[in-house]
Scaffold this motif. Structure first.
Motif: not given
Length: 269
Positions: A98-102, A121-126
């Protein structure tokens, strides 16, 4: 811990003096739950004191944990058995790079920080609506050296998924029934290409599992995952404890079943 013990004492004092008190089946069950939560917290404190506050097993082993869980039980998180029915599905999601984890309903960051460690390498948004949860999540990100890739935010709206359209996204949702309002492909077409792991809460919103599943049947392969017994080996610190303590160490404080929908998009981004 001492303040919670005093709360337990006061709770029992009040009910012992009340008509019916703990003599009804409902009262006895509630009393058992209160004592079990107290004992679970004692076990969690012992794990923190003796094992340095790190997760001991499972995919997040070695993750440094904050002092408390802002939602639910701390002990099974530290043991590494928390929601372990998802472990193979998390592994499959990570294998898809994944590129992005929400993480929506992130609490103190068990998944947000844990997955950030495993997907460097993923951007993570919490996201969470509780300020205390977001503060704890940011602190745990710092403790584990992933704060540069983790961003926190409050209420997440259906339309917000569109900001991540055409990116490989893993979405984890645990929002106590509000998944009914959030997961709206009619308002967020980008959801059609996202991998989703959603805890459903018919206990709060009757029928929500079926409604959410119906919305994604055309675009996703869907697996319903039910919580099961905990069979992973216990850490050394728990092996000589009583059977009751071993059970409470992996108890997740669930009042009713909360099955997961694991939904994999039929088309690749």
């Amino acid at each position: 811990m001492a303040s919670y013990l005093e709360t337990v004492r006061e709770w029992f004092r009040a009910r012992l003096d009340a008509p019916g008190g703990l003599s009804t089946p409902e009262g006895a069950t509630l009393g058992l739950q209160v004592l079990a939560i107290w004992r679970s917290r004692m076990i969690a404190q012992a794990l923190r004191n003796q094992e340095g506050g790190c997760v001991l097993g499972g995919p997040f082993a070695g993750m440094v944990y904050v002092e408390t869980a802002t939602e639910g039980a701390l002990a099974p998180r530290l043991v590494g058995t928390y929601e372990d029915e998802l472990h193979p599905h998390l592994a499959a999601a990570l294998a898809a790079d994944p590129e992005v984890i929400l993480d929506i309903g992130c609490a103190e960051g068990y998944y947000a920080v844990g997955l950030a460690r495993l997907a460097p390498h993923a951007e993570v948004y919490a996201h969470d609506t509780a300020p205390a949860a977001l503060e704890a999540c940011r602190r745990m990100a710092e403790l584990n050296g992933v704060e540069a890739r983790l961003r926190t935010g409050g209420l997440f709206h259906p339309e917000d998924f569109q900001a991540f359209a055409d990116r490989r996204c893993l979405v984890i949702v645990d929002i106590e029934g509000a998944e009914d309002d959030l997961l709206r492909p009619d308002l967020a077409p980008a959801l059609a290409g996202m991998r989703l792991i959603v805890e459903t809460h018919d206990v709060y919103r009757p029928g929500v599992l079926d409604r959410v599943r119906a919305r994604f049947e055309a675009t996703h392969a869907i697996t319903v995952v039910h919580p099961g017994p905990k069979t992973a080996p216990l850490p050394e610190i728990l092996r000589n404890r009583s059977h009751l303590d071993q059970l409470l160490a992996v108890w997740e404080f669930r009042a009713a079943p909360t099955p997961w929908l694991v939904m994999t998009p039929k088309r690749s981004v």
